[in-house]
Design a protein around this motif. Sequence first.
Motif, PDB file in Angstrom:
ATOM      1  N   GLY A  86       0.660  -1.655   0.064  1.00 33.53           N
ATOM      2  CA  GLY A  86       0.053   0.191  -0.053  1.00 33.53           C
ATOM      3  C   GLY A  86       0.918   0.571  -0.039  1.00 33.53           C
ATOM      4  O   GLY A  86       1.749   1.409  -1.168  1.00 33.53           O
ATOM      5  N   ARG A  87       1.004   1.936   1.326  1.00 33.66           N
ATOM      6  CA  ARG A  87       1.748   3.368   1.630  1.00 33.66           C
ATOM      7  C   ARG A  87       1.435   4.206   0.267  1.00 33.66           C
ATOM      8  O   ARG A  87       1.939   4.656  -0.372  1.00 33.66           O
ATOM      9  CB  ARG A  87       3.056   2.685   1.483  1.00 33.66           C
ATOM     10  N   HIS A  88      -0.512   4.285   0.356  1.00 30.41           N
ATOM     11  CA  HIS A  88      -0.828   5.399  -0.407  1.00 30.41           C
ATOM     12  C   HIS A  88      -2.217   5.515  -0.985  1.00 30.41           C
ATOM     13  O   HIS A  88      -2.710   5.282   0.549  1.00 30.41           O
ATOM     14  CB  HIS A  88      -0.507   5.003  -2.461  1.00 30.41           C
ATOM     15  N   PRO A 136     -11.870   5.162   0.947  1.00 31.78           N
ATOM     16  CA  PRO A 136     -12.181   6.473   0.454  1.00 31.78           C
ATOM     17  C   PRO A 136     -10.925   7.007  -0.193  1.00 31.78           C
ATOM     18  O   PRO A 136      -9.758   6.087   0.568  1.00 31.78           O
ATOM     19  CB  PRO A 136     -13.054   7.557   1.111  1.00 31.78           C
ATOM     20  N   PRO A 137     -10.736   7.240  -1.738  1.00 32.66           N
ATOM     21  CA  PRO A 137     -10.016   8.024  -1.959  1.00 32.66           C
ATOM     22  C   PRO A 137      -8.930   9.029  -1.092  1.00 32.66           C
ATOM     23  O   PRO A 137      -7.480   8.884  -0.778  1.00 32.66           O
ATOM     24  CB  PRO A 137     -10.563   9.045  -3.019  1.00 32.66           C
ATOM     25  N   HIS A 138      -9.438   9.460  -0.373  1.00 29.49           N
ATOM     26  CA  HIS A 138      -8.246  10.100   0.462  1.00 29.49           C
ATOM     27  C   HIS A 138      -7.848  10.092   1.541  1.00 29.49           C
ATOM     28  O   HIS A 138      -7.474  10.075   2.871  1.00 29.49           O
ATOM     29  CB  HIS A 138      -9.094  11.535   1.971  1.00 29.49           C
ATOM     30  N   ALA A 139      -7.787   8.508   2.167  1.00 33.20           N
ATOM     31  CA  ALA A 139      -6.897   7.804   3.346  1.00 33.20           C
ATOM     32  C   ALA A 139      -5.663   7.139   2.716  1.00 33.20           C
ATOM     33  O   ALA A 139      -5.872   6.398   1.830  1.00 33.20           O
ATOM     34  CB  ALA A 139      -8.579   6.816   3.836  1.00 33.20           C
ATOM     35  N   TRP A 140      -5.273   7.783   2.745  1.00 30.93           N
ATOM     36  CA  TRP A 140      -3.593   7.076   3.305  1.00 30.93           C
ATOM     37  C   TRP A 140      -3.778   5.271   3.841  1.00 30.93           C
ATOM     38  O   TRP A 140      -4.412   5.606   5.212  1.00 30.93           O
ATOM     39  CB  TRP A 140      -2.795   8.277   3.862  1.00 30.93           C
ATOM     40  N   HIS A 141      -3.148   4.442   3.483  1.00 28.93           N
ATOM     41  CA  HIS A 141      -3.182   2.680   4.003  1.00 28.93           C
ATOM     42  C   HIS A 141      -2.412   2.395   3.548  1.00 28.93           C
ATOM     43  O   HIS A 141      -1.923   2.557   2.481  1.00 28.93           O
ATOM     44  CB  HIS A 141      -4.607   2.652   3.346  1.00 28.93           C
ATOM     45  N   THR A 142      -2.066   1.090   4.556  1.00 28.35           N
ATOM     46  CA  THR A 142      -1.212   0.318   4.642  1.00 28.35           C
ATOM     47  C   THR A 142      -1.664  -1.090   4.789  1.00 28.35           C
ATOM     48  O   THR A 142      -3.051  -1.080   5.383  1.00 28.35           O
ATOM     49  CB  THR A 142       0.221   0.372   4.923  1.00 28.35           C
ATOM     50  N   MET A 143      -1.201  -1.893   4.529  1.00 27.68           N
ATOM     51  CA  MET A 143      -1.407  -3.323   4.656  1.00 27.68           C
ATOM     52  C   MET A 143      -0.634  -4.385   5.085  1.00 27.68           C
ATOM     53  O   MET A 143       0.592  -3.760   4.343  1.00 27.68           O
ATOM     54  CB  MET A 143      -2.308  -3.883   3.328  1.00 27.68           C
ATOM     55  N   GLN A 144      -0.303  -5.238   5.793  1.00 32.10           N
ATOM     56  CA  GLN A 144       0.453  -6.170   6.009  1.00 32.10           C
ATOM     57  C   GLN A 144       0.026  -7.663   6.362  1.00 32.10           C
ATOM     58  O   GLN A 144      -1.681  -7.653   6.642  1.00 32.10           O
ATOM     59  CB  GLN A 144       1.077  -5.729   8.040  1.00 32.10           C
ATOM     60  N   TYR A 145       0.045  -8.680   5.671  1.00 27.80           N
ATOM     61  CA  TYR A 145      -0.633  -9.837   5.487  1.00 27.80           C
ATOM     62  C   TYR A 145       0.055 -11.112   6.171  1.00 27.80           C
ATOM     63  O   TYR A 145       1.379 -11.226   6.548  1.00 27.80           O
ATOM     64  CB  TYR A 145      -0.741  -9.808   3.823  1.00 27.80           C
ATOM     65  N   SER A 146      -0.656 -11.894   6.582  1.00 23.49           N
ATOM     66  CA  SER A 146      -0.282 -13.276   7.094  1.00 23.49           C
ATOM     67  C   SER A 146       0.522 -13.975   5.845  1.00 23.49           C
ATOM     68  O   SER A 146      -0.359 -13.427   4.815  1.00 23.49           O
ATOM     69  CB  SER A 146      -1.462 -13.977   7.674  1.00 23.49           C
ATOM     70  N   HIS A 147       1.061 -15.125   6.208  1.00 25.06           N
ATOM     71  CA  HIS A 147       2.016 -15.305   4.324  1.00 25.06           C
ATOM     72  C   HIS A 147       0.439 -16.131   3.472  1.00 25.06           C
ATOM     73  O   HIS A 147       0.480 -16.159   2.687  1.00 25.06           O
ATOM     74  CB  HIS A 147       2.710 -16.441   4.891  1.00 25.06           C
ATOM     75  N   GLU A 196      -2.394   5.432 -12.817  1.00 28.93           N
ATOM     76  CA  GLU A 196      -1.111   6.308 -12.057  1.00 28.93           C
ATOM     77  C   GLU A 196      -1.110   6.774 -11.428  1.00 28.93           C
ATOM     78  O   GLU A 196      -0.652   7.289 -11.084  1.00 28.93           O
ATOM     79  CB  GLU A 196       0.350   5.205 -13.504  1.00 28.93           C
ATOM     80  N   ALA A 197      -1.889   8.049 -12.064  1.00 29.54           N
ATOM     81  CA  ALA A 197      -2.101   9.681 -12.370  1.00 29.54           C
ATOM     82  C   ALA A 197      -2.907   9.544 -10.581  1.00 29.54           C
ATOM     83  O   ALA A 197      -3.232  10.443 -10.441  1.00 29.54           O
ATOM     84  CB  ALA A 197      -2.133  10.040 -13.513  1.00 29.54           C
ATOM     85  N   ASP A 198      -4.341   8.391 -11.249  1.00 33.74           N
ATOM     86  CA  ASP A 198      -4.814   8.328  -9.847  1.00 33.74           C
ATOM     87  C   ASP A 198      -3.550   8.538  -8.389  1.00 33.74           C
ATOM     88  O   ASP A 198      -4.364   8.451  -7.084  1.00 33.74           O
ATOM     89  CB  ASP A 198      -5.316   8.158  -9.235  1.00 33.74           C
ATOM     90  N   TYR A 199      -2.755   7.885  -8.007  1.00 30.37           N
ATOM     91  CA  TYR A 199      -2.097   6.977  -7.308  1.00 30.37           C
ATOM     92  C   TYR A 199      -1.454   8.622  -6.574  1.00 30.37           C
ATOM     93  O   TYR A 199      -0.423   9.326  -7.104  1.00 30.37           O
ATOM     94  CB  TYR A 199      -1.210   6.169  -7.308  1.00 30.37           C
ATOM     95  N   ILE A 200      -1.475   8.814  -4.706  1.00 27.12           N
ATOM     96  CA  ILE A 200      -0.244   9.938  -4.237  1.00 27.12           C
ATOM     97  C   ILE A 200       0.501   8.738  -3.748  1.00 27.12           C
ATOM     98  O   ILE A 200       0.181   8.332  -2.115  1.00 27.12           O
ATOM     99  CB  ILE A 200      -1.224  10.687  -3.355  1.00 27.12           C
ATOM    100  N   ARG A 201       1.441   8.495  -4.056  1.00 23.49           N
ATOM    101  CA  ARG A 201       2.667   7.305  -3.646  1.00 23.49           C
ATOM    102  C   ARG A 201       3.328   8.501  -2.345  1.00 23.49           C
ATOM    103  O   ARG A 201       4.699   7.102  -1.437  1.00 23.49           O
ATOM    104  CB  ARG A 201       2.924   6.803  -4.533  1.00 23.49           C
ATOM    105  N   GLN A 202       3.299   9.642  -2.480  1.00 19.77           N
ATOM    106  CA  GLN A 202       4.417  10.321  -1.090  1.00 19.77           C
ATOM    107  C   GLN A 202       3.989  11.251  -0.017  1.00 19.77           C
ATOM    108  O   GLN A 202       2.589  11.250  -0.664  1.00 19.77           O
ATOM    109  CB  GLN A 202       4.945  11.578  -2.174  1.00 19.77           C
TER     110      GLN A 202
END
Length: 139
Positions: A52-54, A96-107, A121-127
Amino acid sequence: MSKFPSPYLIEFPKLGAPEIGYISVTEQQKLIPFDVQRIFWTYYTPESIVRGRHAHHQTQQVLVAVSGRITVTTEMADGTIQTFRLEDPNVGLYVPPHAWHTMQYSHSAVQLVMASAAYDEADYIRQYEQFQTVWKAQQ
């Protein structure tokens, strides 16, 4: 102020019984608050990896752990942080689109994502700094 709600859990119907198994289902815009334009899934992600991280400019998503466990952390531009533990295949998380989100997974985790838009790609905010700038300006 954003026109989108904050992240929230969606409980899909769980039909069946332990002795025969279950099915969960949704129909267009019954539980998912947008038209689904893209579906993808992630799997075999090492437990040490944070994905995630975007955030997105426009795309809304619903995340479902169809197998295993996924820990999702969301951050809103106002600083509100929430952590969700997805481990039931009949529960999804609206992002929602305005949420910075990260995910961590079990194997063993398999994540299904239903998105409101095709990949762009232009829809992503990666920084992270750009996320704060873009969304705080819209509050």
